[in-house]
Every structure is written in structure tokens, then in C-alpha cells.
Scaffold this motif. Structure first.
Motif, PDB file in Angstrom:
ATOM      1  N   TYR A 148       0.821  -1.212   0.000  1.00 54.46           N
ATOM      2  CA  TYR A 148       0.000   0.000   0.000  1.00 54.46           C
ATOM      3  C   TYR A 148       0.857   1.265   0.000  1.00 54.46           C
ATOM      4  CZ  TYR A 148      -3.848  -3.144   1.148  1.00 54.46           C
ATOM      5  OH  TYR A 148      -4.785  -4.146   1.127  1.00 54.46           O
ATOM      6  N   ARG A 149       2.009   1.221   0.651  1.00 50.00           N
ATOM      7  CA  ARG A 149       2.902   2.382   0.624  1.00 50.00           C
ATOM      8  C   ARG A 149       3.406   2.654  -0.789  1.00 50.00           C
ATOM      9  NH1 ARG A 149       4.510   0.205   5.717  1.00 50.00           N
ATOM     10  NH2 ARG A 149       6.177  -1.007   4.733  1.00 50.00           N
ATOM     11  N   ALA A 150       3.762   1.588  -1.491  1.00 50.95           N
ATOM     12  CA  ALA A 150       4.194   1.767  -2.880  1.00 50.95           C
ATOM     13  C   ALA A 150       3.037   2.251  -3.753  1.00 50.95           C
ATOM     14  CB  ALA A 150       4.758   0.453  -3.418  1.00 50.95           C
ATOM     15  N   MET A 151       1.848   1.727  -3.503  1.00 53.56           N
ATOM     16  CA  MET A 151       0.689   2.154  -4.288  1.00 53.56           C
ATOM     17  C   MET A 151       0.332   3.611  -4.008  1.00 53.56           C
ATOM     18  SD  MET A 151      -1.857  -1.142  -4.289  1.00 53.56           S
ATOM     19  CE  MET A 151      -3.037  -0.254  -5.296  1.00 53.56           C
ATOM     20  N   ALA A 152       0.555   4.079  -2.765  1.00 53.29           N
ATOM     21  CA  ALA A 152       0.262   5.474  -2.450  1.00 53.29           C
ATOM     22  C   ALA A 152       1.153   6.418  -3.256  1.00 53.29           C
ATOM     23  CB  ALA A 152       0.444   5.720  -0.953  1.00 53.29           C
ATOM     24  N   VAL A 153       2.435   6.052  -3.385  1.00 56.17           N
ATOM     25  CA  VAL A 153       3.342   6.878  -4.199  1.00 56.17           C
ATOM     26  C   VAL A 153       2.903   6.858  -5.656  1.00 56.17           C
ATOM     27  CG1 VAL A 153       5.729   7.117  -4.989  1.00 56.17           C
ATOM     28  CG2 VAL A 153       5.253   6.481  -2.609  1.00 56.17           C
ATOM     29  N   PHE A 154       2.560   5.693  -6.161  1.00 55.15           N
ATOM     30  CA  PHE A 154       2.097   5.592  -7.548  1.00 55.15           C
ATOM     31  C   PHE A 154       0.825   6.408  -7.766  1.00 55.15           C
ATOM     32  CE2 PHE A 154      -0.882   3.497 -10.453  1.00 55.15           C
ATOM     33  CZ  PHE A 154      -0.185   3.586 -11.643  1.00 55.15           C
ATOM     34  N   MET A 155      -0.114   6.323  -6.830  1.00 55.47           N
ATOM     35  CA  MET A 155      -1.364   7.067  -6.970  1.00 55.47           C
ATOM     36  C   MET A 155      -1.117   8.576  -6.983  1.00 55.47           C
ATOM     37  SD  MET A 155      -3.749   4.789  -4.415  1.00 55.47           S
ATOM     38  CE  MET A 155      -4.999   6.058  -4.286  1.00 55.47           C
ATOM     39  N   ALA A 156      -0.223   9.046  -6.131  1.00 59.50           N
ATOM     40  CA  ALA A 156       0.060  10.479  -6.072  1.00 59.50           C
ATOM     41  C   ALA A 156       0.716  10.977  -7.361  1.00 59.50           C
ATOM     42  CB  ALA A 156       0.942  10.783  -4.869  1.00 59.50           C
ATOM     43  N   VAL A 157       1.739  10.255  -7.825  1.00 62.28           N
ATOM     44  CA  VAL A 157       2.465  10.699  -9.017  1.00 62.28           C
ATOM     45  C   VAL A 157       1.599  10.581 -10.264  1.00 62.28           C
ATOM     46  CG1 VAL A 157       4.461  10.225 -10.492  1.00 62.28           C
ATOM     47  CG2 VAL A 157       4.694  10.130  -8.004  1.00 62.28           C
ATOM     48  N   PHE A 158       1.021   9.421 -10.476  1.00 62.41           N
ATOM     49  CA  PHE A 158       0.218   9.223 -11.678  1.00 62.41           C
ATOM     50  C   PHE A 158      -1.049  10.070 -11.645  1.00 62.41           C
ATOM     51  CE2 PHE A 158      -2.672   6.980 -14.527  1.00 62.41           C
ATOM     52  CZ  PHE A 158      -1.864   6.811 -15.635  1.00 62.41           C
ATOM     53  N   GLY A 159      -1.637  10.274 -10.458  1.00 63.35           N
ATOM     54  CA  GLY A 159      -2.820  11.130 -10.359  1.00 63.35           C
ATOM     55  C   GLY A 159      -2.515  12.572 -10.752  1.00 63.35           C
ATOM     56  N   ALA A 160      -1.357  13.092 -10.306  1.00 60.81           N
ATOM     57  CA  ALA A 160      -0.974  14.452 -10.684  1.00 60.81           C
ATOM     58  C   ALA A 160      -0.746  14.561 -12.193  1.00 60.81           C
ATOM     59  CB  ALA A 160       0.284  14.866  -9.921  1.00 60.81           C
ATOM     60  N   ILE A 161      -0.050  13.560 -12.758  1.00 65.57           N
ATOM     61  CA  ILE A 161       0.175  13.572 -14.211  1.00 65.57           C
ATOM     62  C   ILE A 161      -1.144  13.518 -14.963  1.00 65.57           C
ATOM     63  CG2 ILE A 161       1.167  12.261 -16.124  1.00 65.57           C
ATOM     64  CD1 ILE A 161       3.394  11.395 -14.238  1.00 65.57           C
TER      65      ILE A 161
END
Length: 230
Positions: A135-148
Motif C-alpha cells: 500500500y505504501r508503494a501504491m500510495a506513491v504511484f497514486m500520487a504521481v500518476f494522479g498528478a500527471i
């Protein structure tokens, strides 16, 4: 003889007499006008009838849409009730090491049940550690990809004047909300699936010992399969 020459001279004079220009040009002009008029009457096409296409009208909300919504809600409630029922059935298979349990046989001694409970607890702790690391890795992915996703979609909609989108950045924000909702739904589904697996594996092992005292392995296989399938 003189009369013959006089008649010949008269005929020659009449045949060589000039014709007036008005008599020559009058006939062609009238003929030309008539020909043009007749051609125009033949080639002129009637005006095409102009009919306006009926404007599309929105379909009224009828009982079909209400019925579809009711079916979706009822199916969801039915699925939750089905899952709750089988959870209660699985919970009846206790793995707590207590003397005199109804599943007790020569294999399910108190020491064995203590080991089953310990192993189940460790498997559950390991599964939780794995999930929260993921979930920690997914949180980083969600933040970066969501901003893009938000900035690229908003900028592209705002730059395209022919897209017909009145509020491009609001549209991009709603797409971002949909993306985050999908990620959260996936996380919850994975967590529930892991909890179900951890909850059932030790109980499946316990039920696999049924029929062991009489040498009836088929009973143990059937009981274990039933527990795992639930």
C-alpha cells in the motif's frame, strides 16, 4: 421576240433585288428567344423541399431505469448477505486450542491445535506486513500518476477549443476522483481477499483431518474442499 426579252429582264431584276436588313435579322432574333425560353423551361429544376429534421428529445426517465437501479441495489445486498452467511459458517470451525472440541480426533490434540493457532497468527501478521508495504508503494504511484493525469488531461481539454468541454479543469478533477476511487476499491478488495484466505487456510487444515481415525480419507478431502471453496 421583244416580249420574250422583256420578260427575261423583268425576272432577272426581281431575282437580283436586295433584301432589307430588318427582314433578315427579325426572324432569327425571335427564333433565338423562343429556343432559349423553351430550353430554360425544360432544364429548370423545381426547388427542393426544405424540411427540418426533428430535434432529438431526451428519453424520459421511466420505470425501466428505476427497475435497473433497484435490481443493482438488491443484487449488492444479496451478495453481502451471502458472504455474511458463509463467514458465519466458517467461523463455526474454531481453531482455538480448547479441550473437548467437537472436531477432536486422534490428530487434533491440544498441542496440535496450539500450533495451528500460532501458525495462523503468524501467517496473518505476515500477510498484513506484505499488504501495508504494498500500500505504501501504491500510495506513491497514486500520487504521481494522479498528478500527471490531472494536469495532462486538464491542459489538453483547455487547449482544444473544439472539444465542447466548458469546464476542462473540473472535468480533469472528476477524472482524478474516478482514478482514486478505482485504486481504493482495488486496495479494499485485495485486503478482504487476503483476510479471507488467512481466515480459511487453517480451518481447511483442521477439517482435512476428519475421518482420519477410521482411515476414511475421502471424508477429509471433501470437508477440506468444502471449507476452501466457501
Amino acid at each position: 421576240m421583244s416580249k420574250f426579252f422583256c420578260a427575261a429582264a423583268l425576272l432577272l431584276a426581281l431575282s437580283s433585288a436586295p433584301v432589307s436588313s430588318q427582314e433578315v435579322t427579325a426572324v432569327p432574333e425571335v427564333t433565338k428567344v423562343e429556343v432559349l425560353a423553351s430550353n430554360e423551361s425544360k432544364t429548370e429544376a423545381p426547388p427542393a423541399p426544405t424540411t427540418k429534421a426533428p430535434a432529438p428529445t431526451a428519453a424520459p426517465e421511466g420505470p425501466n431505469e428505476l427497475m435497473s437501479a433497484a435490481v443493482l441495489v438488491l443484487v449488492s445486498i444479496g451478495g453481502l448477505a451471502f458472504a455474511a452467511y458463509w463467514y458465519q459458517q466458517q467461523a463455526l470451525i474454531s481453531i482455538v486450542p480448547i479441550e473437548g472440541r467437537f472436531e477432536a480426533n486422534s490428530f487434533l490434540t491440544l498441542e496440535v491445535m496450539e500450533n495451528v493457532a500460532t501458525i495462523s497468527q503468524r501467517v496473518s501478521s505476515g500477510a498484513n506486513s506484505f499488504l501495508f508495504a504494498e500500500y505504501r508503494a501504491m500510495a506513491v504511484f497514486m500520487a504521481v500518476f494522479g498528478a500527471i493525469l490531472y494536469f495532462m488531461l486538464g491542459a489538453s481539454l483547455a487547449a482544444d477549443k473544439d472539444s465542447g468541454v466548458e469546464l476542462p479543469w473540473v472535468n480533469a478533477f472528476m477524472s482524478l476522483i474516478s482514478f482514486v476511487a478505482g485504486c481504493v476499491t482495488s486496495i479494499v478488495s485485495g485486503y478482504l481477499g487476503m483476510r479471507i484466505a488467512v481466515f480459511s487456510n487453517s480451518r481447511t487444515a483442521v477439517r482435512a483431518t476428519e475421518g482420519a481415525d477410521t482411515g476414511d480419507s475421502a471424508t477429509g478431502f471433501a470437508a477440506a474442499f468444502e471449507t476452501a471453496f466457501r
